[in-house]
Design an enzyme around this catalytic site. Sequence first.
Site, PDB file in Angstrom:
ATOM      1  CD  GLU A  55      24.268  40.654  17.473  1.00 25.66           C
ATOM      2  OE1 GLU A  55      23.827  40.928  18.652  1.00 25.66           O
ATOM      3  OE2 GLU A  55      24.939  41.971  16.981  1.00 25.66           O
ATOM      4  CE  LYS A  60      25.606  51.423  17.229  1.00 26.29           C
ATOM      5  NZ  LYS A  60      26.229  50.351  17.872  1.00 26.29           N
TER       6      LYS A  60
HETATM    7  N1  PSU Z   1      25.488  47.581  18.901  1.00 26.46           N
HETATM    8  C1  PSU Z   1      24.496  47.632  17.864  1.00 26.46           C
HETATM    9  N2  PSU Z   1      23.403  47.035  18.136  1.00 26.46           N
HETATM   10  C2  PSU Z   1      23.141  45.807  18.812  1.00 26.46           C
HETATM   11  C3  PSU Z   1      24.517  45.946  19.944  1.00 26.46           C
HETATM   12  C4  PSU Z   1      25.348  46.484  19.688  1.00 26.46           C
HETATM   13  O1  PSU Z   1      24.129  48.750  17.108  1.00 26.46           O
HETATM   14  O2  PSU Z   1      22.165  45.097  19.073  1.00 26.46           O
HETATM   15  C5  PSU Z   1      24.458  44.451  20.797  1.00 26.46           C
HETATM   16  C6  PSU Z   1      25.237  43.627  20.306  1.00 26.46           C
HETATM   17  O3  PSU Z   1      24.581  42.391  20.383  1.00 26.46           O
HETATM   18  C7  PSU Z   1      26.755  43.696  21.269  1.00 26.46           C
HETATM   19  C8  PSU Z   1      26.127  44.094  22.647  1.00 26.46           C
HETATM   20  O4  PSU Z   1      27.380  42.446  21.321  1.00 26.46           O
HETATM   21  O5  PSU Z   1      25.104  44.953  22.083  1.00 26.46           O
HETATM   22  C9  PSU Z   1      27.017  44.662  23.425  1.00 26.46           C
HETATM   23  O6  PSU Z   1      26.414  45.046  24.480  1.00 26.46           O
HETATM   24  P1  PSU Z   1      27.792  45.261  25.647  1.00 26.46           P
HETATM   25  O7  PSU Z   1      27.979  46.533  25.276  1.00 26.46           O
HETATM   26  O8  PSU Z   1      26.596  45.071  26.884  1.00 26.46           O
HETATM   27  O9  PSU Z   1      28.698  44.290  26.026  1.00 26.46           O
END
Ligand code: PSU
Length: 310
Positions: free
Chosen positions: A26, A160
Site C-alpha cells: 500500500e 494497534k
Molecule cells: N496503521 C498504521 N499505518 C498506516 C495505517 C494504519 O500503522 O499507515 C493506514 C493504512 O493505510 C490503513 C489506514 O488502511 O491507515 C486506516 O485509516 P482509517 O483509520 O482512516 O481508515
Amino acid sequence: MLEKYLNINPEVKKALKDGQAVVALESTIISHGMPYPKNVETALAVEQIVRDNGAIPATIAIIKGKLRVGLTPEEIEYLGKGNDIVKASRRDIPFIVAKGLDGATTVAATMIIANLANIKVFATGGIGGVHRGAQQTFDISADLQELAQTDVAVVCAGPKSILDIGLTLEYLETQGVPIVGFGTDELPAFYTSKSGFGVDYRVDKVEELAEALKIKWDLGLKGGVVIANPIPTEFEMNPAVINGVIGSALKEAEENGIKGKEITPFLLDRVIEHTSGASLDSNIQLVYNNVRVGAQIAVELSRKANNNCI
Ligand code: PSU
Ligand code: MN
C-alpha cells in the site's frame, strides 16, 4: 474498459500472466504513515524483501488519476515527499481518478485495486479498525468492510491499541473475516507481540495458510483474511511505554478536535514523536517481517494455482 483506469506495470503484468507470485503493497503507509525520508527508504527496502523471497512487488497508488499497480523508485519518492497526496480509501477512488489527482491508497483501496489486478496477497504494517470511543464517534475504518467483501489476504502485525481491539475483533467476526495468528495463539498488537486477545485460528506454515485461502475462495466465500504476524520479539516495544504514549496521543487528538480520516495519521505521528522515533523503528521492522511472510504465502498460492493447471 478497465485498462482506461488501471495501469499495471510491465513486470507485474508479466508475472501475473506467467502465474508468478505477486505481493501488493500500500501507499498510505508511505505518504501518511511514516515521515520522509524513512518512508521512501522503507518502501524501497520492502520491495527488495519481496523479491528476495521469490515474488514480485506491486506497490499500489493513484498517480495523476490512474490506478497504478507497480511503481518506479521515482514514483515512490514522489509519493513519499509530496504534500498533495490524498489519503484514498474506497469512497475516494472515483473522485481522485475523475479529477486526475494523486492518491495514497489505504488498506481498503489497495485491496480493491489489487483485486482488480488479480493479486491475492497484500502485506502491510497495520490495518484500520474500530476506534476507541466508536460507540460515540462511529469511527470504524472502511478497511473492515473491505475485508468483508474483497478477496485479498492481508498480512499485518495486528491492530494497534490506538484502536479498540476487542470491538475490532467483534466487527470482523460479524463480517465473517477470519483472523489467523501466524505462529501464534495470541493476537499481536502491532508494536507488541501480545494483545491479551486470542485469534480465530493459529497457523504455523505458509502451506496451510495458502490451502485455507484457496478453499475459502474456491467455495465462493467472499472477502479477505487477516493474517496477524507478530513483530519479532527483538523489535517489540515495552507495552507499558507504548500504551502510555498512545494514551497521550489519543488525548491530544481529542483536545485538537482531530476526526475522520485525519485521526490515524495524527496518532501515528504523535506516537513517533513521543517515542523519539523508537516506534518508527519497530514499525519498519514489523513491516519487513510481514512482507517476508506475504511473499512466502504468494509463492505458495501461485504454486498451487500452477499445479492445478497441469
Ligand atoms: N496503521 C498504521 N499505518 C498506516 C495505517 C494504519 O500503522 O499507515 C493506514 C493504512 O493505510 C490503513 C489506514 O488502511 O491507515 C486506516 O485509516 P482509517 O483509520 O482512516 O481508515
Ligand atoms: Mn476512520
